[in-house]
Design an enzyme around this catalytic site. Structure first.
Site, PDB file in Angstrom:
ATOM      1  N   SER A 140      17.486  10.009  26.809  1.00  0.00           N
ATOM      2  CA  SER A 140      18.463  10.480  25.760  1.00  0.00           C
ATOM      3  C   SER A 140      18.960  11.464  27.677  1.00  0.00           C
ATOM      4  O   SER A 140      19.119  11.559  28.041  1.00  0.00           O
ATOM      5  CB  SER A 140      18.001  11.621  25.632  1.00  0.00           C
ATOM      6  OG  SER A 140      18.928  12.378  24.298  1.00  0.00           O
ATOM      7  N   TYR A 153      11.432  17.499  22.087  1.00  0.00           N
ATOM      8  CA  TYR A 153      12.792  16.194  22.356  1.00  0.00           C
ATOM      9  C   TYR A 153      13.137  16.132  23.907  1.00  0.00           C
ATOM     10  O   TYR A 153      12.204  15.108  24.600  1.00  0.00           O
ATOM     11  CB  TYR A 153      13.393  16.336  21.395  1.00  0.00           C
ATOM     12  CG  TYR A 153      14.424  14.713  21.582  1.00  0.00           C
ATOM     13  CD1 TYR A 153      13.881  14.088  20.944  1.00  0.00           C
ATOM     14  CD2 TYR A 153      14.838  14.478  22.030  1.00  0.00           C
ATOM     15  CE1 TYR A 153      14.799  12.678  20.497  1.00  0.00           C
ATOM     16  CE2 TYR A 153      15.770  13.690  22.017  1.00  0.00           C
ATOM     17  CZ  TYR A 153      15.853  12.332  21.175  1.00  0.00           C
ATOM     18  OH  TYR A 153      17.081  11.561  21.027  1.00  0.00           O
TER      19      TYR A 153
END
Ligand SMILES: NC(=O)c1ccc[n+]([C@@H]2O[C@H](COP(=O)([O-])OP(=O)(O)OC[C@H]3O[C@@H](n4cnc5c(N)ncnc54)[C@H](O)[C@@H]3O)[C@@H](O)[C@H]2O)c1
Length: 253
Positions: A140, A153
């Site tokens: 990400s 995350y």
């Protein structure tokens, strides 16, 4: 001629979103695709649409080692071997670190980080046995920078880059290349969950992202295709940011 003719690629989290688009594109480029997910109805419908000589759906909870063993066995049974893996399954929760329950942190680690590790551990030996191939891990934008509200995350996505680099070094001699995609904001159920004000989210990214929009899952799929095909034959161990320029910097005008 397709870019993945003759290849057999296992894609996790393939029932919807980026994984679904990767499955569609890889199949269109000649690959046999094994779709792993926990959303059985959507995954089975997608496999049926792609056709049984092209696609197989397997229930694969990436946190469960037994599911990985069963998925590998099913893939080999249907298509003879596996020579590609896309570790795409992931979950996101919003919370400040000091408010994050331990169970929530651990759940995100299990899916995003342990799931990626188990994928490498269970599938790399199969890719080696097939004579080499590729692994693409889905990290990400938050693997490379911080963002308030997504601490668990971001921690797992940083870890995915660590796994990517080590796997690339360890597996190079086995003719396996390992790279990571690092998407910014992509238009899927993760960034546009049900009930969210879509217009407000689009407006946010119009202002934040230099290219002025969220990305589409098909755009990430094209990057995963590049990293899974011979077009990237001299590339391994790298993170590839696909974020419309978000990470490049801020605009003050
Ligand atoms: N959408 C974004 O803005 C964005 C940005 C950066 C990175 N990502 C990453 O991209 C990947 C794909 O996400 P997406 O945007 O397509 O979201 P999505 O929620 O549409 O898709 C995620 C898929 O993973 C599956 N999944 C969840 N837990 C699983 C488990 N334990 N085992 C197997 N499958 C499981 C879901 O069922 C779903 O099909 C994720 O790793 C995500 O973290 C997304």
């Amino acid at each position: 001629m397709g870019k993945l003719d003759g290849r057999v690629v296992l894609i996790t989290g393939a029932s919807r979103g980026q994984g679904e688009q990767e499955a569609r594109l890889f199949a269109a480029e000649g690959a046999k695709v094994v779709l792993g997910d926990v959303l059985d109805d959507q995954g089975e419908a997608l496999a049926k649409e792609l056709g049984e000589s092209t696609a197989l759906y397997v229930r694969l909870d990436v946190t469960q080692e037994a599911d990985w063993a069963a998925a590998v066995a099913a893939a080999k049974d249907s298509f003879g071997r596996i020579d590609g893996l896309v570790n795409n399954a992931g979950i996101l929760r919003f919370n400040e670190l000091v408010s994050t329950p331990l169970e929530e942190f651990q759940q995100i680690v299990q899916v995003n980080q342990v799931g990626c590790f188990l994928g490498i551990r269970n599938v790399a030996p199969e890719i080696e046995a097939a004579g080499g191939g590729t692994i693409v891990n889905t990290a990400s934008y938050t693997a490379l920078t911080g963002m308030a509200g997504v601490g668990s995350y971001a921690a797992t996505k940083h870890a995915v880059l660590g796994l990517t680099r080590v796997a690339a070094v360890e597996l190079a001699a086995k003719r396996i290349r390992v790279n990571a995609v690092c998407p910014g904001a992509v238009d899927t159920a993760m960034s546009m969950p049900e009930g969210v004000d879509r217009g407000a989210v689009e407006e946010l990214y119009r202002n934040l992202v230099p290219l002025g929009r969220v990305g589409q899952p098909e755009e990430v799929a094209r990057l995963a295709l590049f990293l899974s095909s011979d077009d990237s034959s001299y590339i391994t161990g790298q993170p590839f940011v696909i974020d419309g320029g978000w990470l490049a910097g801020v605009s003050i005008v």
